[in-house]
Scaffold this motif. Structure first.
Motif, PDB file in Angstrom:
ATOM      1  N   LEU A  11      16.540 -87.588 -29.775  1.00 45.15           N
ATOM      2  CA  LEU A  11      16.448 -86.135 -29.768  1.00 45.15           C
ATOM      3  C   LEU A  11      15.461 -85.653 -30.816  1.00 45.15           C
ATOM      4  CD1 LEU A  11      20.183 -85.010 -29.511  1.00 45.15           C
ATOM      5  CD2 LEU A  11      18.475 -85.210 -27.704  1.00 45.15           C
ATOM      6  N   TYR A  12      14.828 -84.536 -30.488  1.00 46.57           N
ATOM      7  CA  TYR A  12      13.971 -83.856 -31.453  1.00 46.57           C
ATOM      8  C   TYR A  12      14.658 -82.572 -31.881  1.00 46.57           C
ATOM      9  CZ  TYR A  12      10.108 -86.935 -30.276  1.00 46.57           C
ATOM     10  OH  TYR A  12       9.308 -88.030 -30.110  1.00 46.57           O
ATOM     11  N   SER A  13      14.566 -82.301 -33.154  1.00 47.50           N
ATOM     12  CA  SER A  13      15.020 -81.021 -33.656  1.00 47.50           C
ATOM     13  C   SER A  13      13.807 -80.091 -33.680  1.00 47.50           C
ATOM     14  CB  SER A  13      15.577 -81.218 -35.065  1.00 47.50           C
ATOM     15  OG  SER A  13      15.497 -80.013 -35.785  1.00 47.50           O
ATOM     16  N   VAL A  14      13.906 -78.979 -32.945  1.00 51.07           N
ATOM     17  CA  VAL A  14      12.815 -77.990 -32.910  1.00 51.07           C
ATOM     18  C   VAL A  14      13.346 -76.756 -33.624  1.00 51.07           C
ATOM     19  CG1 VAL A  14      11.232 -76.672 -31.448  1.00 51.07           C
ATOM     20  CG2 VAL A  14      12.119 -78.882 -30.647  1.00 51.07           C
ATOM     21  N   ARG A  15      12.743 -76.417 -34.749  1.00 52.29           N
ATOM     22  CA  ARG A  15      13.273 -75.302 -35.545  1.00 52.29           C
ATOM     23  C   ARG A  15      12.254 -74.184 -35.701  1.00 52.29           C
ATOM     24  NH1 ARG A  15      16.291 -77.298 -40.749  1.00 52.29           N
ATOM     25  NH2 ARG A  15      14.851 -79.054 -40.755  1.00 52.29           N
ATOM     26  N   MET A  16      12.776 -72.977 -35.728  1.00 54.02           N
ATOM     27  CA  MET A  16      11.918 -71.795 -35.853  1.00 54.02           C
ATOM     28  C   MET A  16      12.438 -70.912 -36.987  1.00 54.02           C
ATOM     29  SD  MET A  16      12.177 -68.293 -35.092  1.00 54.02           S
ATOM     30  CE  MET A  16      13.396 -68.072 -33.806  1.00 54.02           C
ATOM     31  N   HIS A  17      11.506 -70.433 -37.818  1.00 59.26           N
ATOM     32  CA  HIS A  17      11.834 -69.412 -38.816  1.00 59.26           C
ATOM     33  C   HIS A  17      10.820 -68.298 -38.649  1.00 59.26           C
ATOM     34  CE1 HIS A  17      14.726 -71.736 -41.092  1.00 59.26           C
ATOM     35  NE2 HIS A  17      13.952 -72.780 -40.831  1.00 59.26           N
ATOM     36  N   ALA A  18      11.293 -67.080 -38.537  1.00 61.13           N
ATOM     37  CA  ALA A  18      10.367 -65.966 -38.330  1.00 61.13           C
ATOM     38  C   ALA A  18      10.571 -64.928 -39.414  1.00 61.13           C
ATOM     39  CB  ALA A  18      10.622 -65.333 -36.967  1.00 61.13           C
ATOM     40  N   SER A  19       9.459 -64.297 -39.826  1.00 58.64           N
ATOM     41  CA  SER A  19       9.587 -63.236 -40.819  1.00 58.64           C
ATOM     42  C   SER A  19       8.713 -62.042 -40.475  1.00 58.64           C
ATOM     43  CB  SER A  19       9.276 -63.770 -42.216  1.00 58.64           C
ATOM     44  OG  SER A  19       8.019 -64.377 -42.213  1.00 58.64           O
ATOM     45  N   LEU A  20       9.111 -60.941 -41.066  1.00 57.20           N
ATOM     46  CA  LEU A  20       8.426 -59.663 -40.868  1.00 57.20           C
ATOM     47  C   LEU A  20       8.371 -59.009 -42.246  1.00 57.20           C
ATOM     48  CD1 LEU A  20       7.414 -57.406 -38.937  1.00 57.20           C
ATOM     49  CD2 LEU A  20       9.782 -56.720 -38.633  1.00 57.20           C
ATOM     50  N   GLU A  21       7.191 -58.590 -42.663  1.00 57.69           N
ATOM     51  CA  GLU A  21       7.013 -58.010 -44.002  1.00 57.69           C
ATOM     52  C   GLU A  21       7.659 -58.901 -45.063  1.00 57.69           C
ATOM     53  OE1 GLU A  21       8.650 -54.190 -43.184  1.00 57.69           O
ATOM     54  OE2 GLU A  21       6.885 -53.580 -42.038  1.00 57.69           O
ATOM     55  N   ASN A  22       7.377 -60.189 -44.970  1.00 56.90           N
ATOM     56  CA  ASN A  22       7.882 -61.190 -45.919  1.00 56.90           C
ATOM     57  C   ASN A  22       9.391 -61.320 -45.983  1.00 56.90           C
ATOM     58  OD1 ASN A  22       5.353 -62.075 -46.793  1.00 56.90           O
ATOM     59  ND2 ASN A  22       5.177 -60.243 -48.095  1.00 56.90           N
ATOM     60  N   ARG A  23      10.078 -60.830 -44.957  1.00 61.56           N
ATOM     61  CA  ARG A  23      11.536 -60.922 -44.913  1.00 61.56           C
ATOM     62  C   ARG A  23      11.918 -61.806 -43.734  1.00 61.56           C
ATOM     63  NH1 ARG A  23      15.063 -57.394 -42.753  1.00 61.56           N
ATOM     64  NH2 ARG A  23      13.304 -56.292 -41.881  1.00 61.56           N
ATOM     65  N   HIS A  24      12.886 -62.710 -43.967  1.00 62.87           N
ATOM     66  CA  HIS A  24      13.358 -63.569 -42.879  1.00 62.87           C
ATOM     67  C   HIS A  24      14.077 -62.710 -41.840  1.00 62.87           C
ATOM     68  CE1 HIS A  24      15.525 -66.981 -41.036  1.00 62.87           C
ATOM     69  NE2 HIS A  24      16.509 -66.105 -40.957  1.00 62.87           N
ATOM     70  N   ILE A  25      13.691 -62.788 -40.568  1.00 65.14           N
ATOM     71  CA  ILE A  25      14.423 -62.012 -39.554  1.00 65.14           C
ATOM     72  C   ILE A  25      15.130 -62.881 -38.521  1.00 65.14           C
ATOM     73  CG2 ILE A  25      13.168 -59.810 -39.688  1.00 65.14           C
ATOM     74  CD1 ILE A  25      11.598 -60.776 -37.142  1.00 65.14           C
ATOM     75  N   SER A  26      14.651 -64.090 -38.339  1.00 61.04           N
ATOM     76  CA  SER A  26      15.253 -64.892 -37.279  1.00 61.04           C
ATOM     77  C   SER A  26      15.043 -66.368 -37.558  1.00 61.04           C
ATOM     78  CB  SER A  26      14.598 -64.504 -35.951  1.00 61.04           C
ATOM     79  OG  SER A  26      15.033 -65.327 -34.903  1.00 61.04           O
ATOM     80  N   GLY A  27      16.026 -67.159 -37.246  1.00 59.27           N
ATOM     81  CA  GLY A  27      15.899 -68.611 -37.364  1.00 59.27           C
ATOM     82  C   GLY A  27      16.779 -69.237 -36.306  1.00 59.27           C
ATOM     83  N   ALA A  28      16.318 -70.282 -35.685  1.00 59.28           N
ATOM     84  CA  ALA A  28      17.140 -70.952 -34.671  1.00 59.28           C
ATOM     85  C   ALA A  28      16.627 -72.367 -34.499  1.00 59.28           C
ATOM     86  CB  ALA A  28      17.078 -70.191 -33.346  1.00 59.28           C
ATOM     87  N   GLU A  29      17.475 -73.181 -33.901  1.00 59.41           N
ATOM     88  CA  GLU A  29      17.143 -74.590 -33.726  1.00 59.41           C
ATOM     89  C   GLU A  29      17.569 -75.055 -32.346  1.00 59.41           C
ATOM     90  OE1 GLU A  29      18.957 -77.138 -36.640  1.00 59.41           O
ATOM     91  OE2 GLU A  29      18.198 -78.955 -35.699  1.00 59.41           O
ATOM     92  N   ARG A  30      16.779 -75.897 -31.727  1.00 53.68           N
ATOM     93  CA  ARG A  30      17.164 -76.563 -30.481  1.00 53.68           C
ATOM     94  C   ARG A  30      17.073 -78.067 -30.688  1.00 53.68           C
ATOM     95  NH1 ARG A  30      16.091 -74.075 -25.689  1.00 53.68           N
ATOM     96  NH2 ARG A  30      17.249 -75.890 -24.964  1.00 53.68           N
ATOM     97  N   LEU A  31      17.942 -78.796 -30.016  1.00 56.25           N
ATOM     98  CA  LEU A  31      17.912 -80.256 -30.044  1.00 56.25           C
ATOM     99  C   LEU A  31      17.653 -80.717 -28.625  1.00 56.25           C
ATOM    100  CD1 LEU A  31      21.103 -80.568 -32.208  1.00 56.25           C
ATOM    101  CD2 LEU A  31      18.836 -81.308 -32.939  1.00 56.25           C
ATOM    102  N   VAL A  32      16.515 -81.344 -28.404  1.00 58.89           N
ATOM    103  CA  VAL A  32      16.118 -81.661 -27.030  1.00 58.89           C
ATOM    104  C   VAL A  32      15.469 -83.040 -26.959  1.00 58.89           C
ATOM    105  CG1 VAL A  32      15.780 -79.268 -26.258  1.00 58.89           C
ATOM    106  CG2 VAL A  32      13.922 -80.443 -27.434  1.00 58.89           C
ATOM    107  N   GLY A  33      15.472 -83.624 -25.764  1.00 57.15           N
ATOM    108  CA  GLY A  33      14.723 -84.850 -25.528  1.00 57.15           C
ATOM    109  C   GLY A  33      13.238 -84.547 -25.597  1.00 57.15           C
ATOM    110  N   LYS A  34      12.423 -85.616 -25.624  1.00 58.62           N
ATOM    111  CA  LYS A  34      10.976 -85.445 -25.780  1.00 58.62           C
ATOM    112  C   LYS A  34      10.397 -84.489 -24.734  1.00 58.62           C
ATOM    113  CE  LYS A  34       6.892 -88.379 -26.095  1.00 58.62           C
ATOM    114  NZ  LYS A  34       6.437 -89.774 -26.000  1.00 58.62           N
ATOM    115  N   GLU A  35      10.899 -84.615 -23.485  1.00 60.06           N
ATOM    116  CA  GLU A  35      10.350 -83.796 -22.394  1.00 60.06           C
ATOM    117  C   GLU A  35      10.760 -82.332 -22.524  1.00 60.06           C
ATOM    118  OE1 GLU A  35      12.382 -86.578 -21.987  1.00 60.06           O
ATOM    119  OE2 GLU A  35      14.004 -85.142 -22.244  1.00 60.06           O
ATOM    120  N   GLY A  36      11.698 -82.009 -23.424  1.00 58.62           N
ATOM    121  CA  GLY A  36      12.144 -80.628 -23.569  1.00 58.62           C
ATOM    122  C   GLY A  36      11.512 -79.909 -24.751  1.00 58.62           C
TER     123      GLY A  36
END
Ligand code: WAQ
Ligand code: MG
Length: 272
Positions: A11-36
């Motif tokens: 599995l690969y861990s695919v993680r996202m962190h997003a910010s707006l005006e230097n403030r964290h607004i969203s973060g999430a993670e998916r665990l998927v096979g290579k094809e995902g």
């Protein structure tokens, strides 16, 4: 459906962190096979761009192969939904459930007071959860600003498809519920955790929950007043069998993939 072989579990861990005006607004993670990986990355970027607090200005993505020895496949808890007439009766319901889970009234009050006041130093929201002793209500998390973050949890394609179908039948759903449910599933399987209490820090999202192994995942609305920007999580830990290192290791490093679902009960209205 994406190819996904639980026996291989590369599995690969695919993680996202997003910010707006230097403030964290969203973060999430998916665990998927290579094809995902590509699809997961695209859906996380879409989520950051569509965020309710505004479109992200900066999005960080990371992709990492997960150690196969760390992967655990689990089942989701049953889901109950309780609609209360007001915040006070919703919190009473949460208290009753936590007492059933073996948490003392003092510990519940300590958790709720902290969530109401802002559990981080200075009264802000924590990034992670408090660890609260189930009897004394004392706080045990090593860092009161950061708290303890659970990470590396997601659904297998089968688990996700089954959940979406079951939620759709009951007319409930959404990313928030999906994220919170799999987080609670991982946390409930943690060594020494008796129960969890949560409500969002999003001022528009007033549904929270109590989760415990014997009680399942109990959504309760409204656990806070609309417009309130405070929220957080409390993980209630068994003070007689406290094993903080094993707990922190599990929450941070074990990889939890929900591959099957529990029952989803229709919403119940109640009066206090
Ligand atoms: N680990 C530990 N604590 C966390 C994590 C994490 N991965 N993510 C968030 N928290 C803490 C942190 O203190 C946040 O301020 C707080 O939880 C709330 O996070 O309909 O949306 O993401 O069944 O705002 C629950 C009900 C929604 C869903 C919870 O939480 C439903 C929610 P939020
Ligand atoms: Mg939030």
């Amino acid at each position: 459906m994406l190819a996904f072989d639980p026996m291989k579990a590369h599995l690969y861990s695919v993680r996202m962190h997003a910010s707006l005006e230097n403030r964290h607004i969203s973060g999430a993670e998916r665990l998927v096979g290579k094809e995902g990986v590509e699809e997961a990355a695209a859906s996380l970027v879409r989520r950051a761009l569509d965020h309710a607090q505004g479109s992200a200005e900066s999005i960080r993505l990371s992709v990492d192969l997960v150690d196969p020895d760390q992967v655990h496949f689990g089942c989701l808890p049953d889901v109950h939904t309780f609609d209360a007439p007001d915040v006070e009766s919703a919190r009473k319901k949460a208290l009753q459930l936590l007492l059933l889970a073996g948490v003392s009234e003092d510990a519940v009050r300590s958790a709720m007071e902290n969530l109401v006041a802002g559990a981080a130093p200075g009264g802000g929201n924590m990034r992670g959860a408090m660890l609260i002793g189930h009897r004394s209500g004392a706080r045990f998390e090593p860092d009161r600003a950061k708290g303890v973050r659970a990470r590396h949890m997601d659904y297998s394609p089968k688990g996700r498809a089954e959940l979406d179908a079951a939620l759709c039948d009951q007319g409930i759903g959404g990313d928030r519920l999906r994220d919170a449910l799999v987080l609670a599933a991982k946390v409930m399987a943690a060594p020494g955790v008796l129960a969890e209490l949560c409500w969002s820090d999003d001022p528009d999202y007033t549904t929270g929950y109590v989760a415990a192994p014997q009680l399942g995942y109990n959504r309760i609305a409204p656990l806070k007043t609309r417009g309130d920007e405070r929220g957080g999580r409390a993980f209630f830990i068994d003070e007689d069998r406290r094993q903080p290192e094993a707990l922190l290791r599990y929450l941070r490093h074990a990889v939890f993939v929900a591959d099957s679902i529990g029952r989803i009960f229709p919403p119940e209205r109640f009066k206090q």
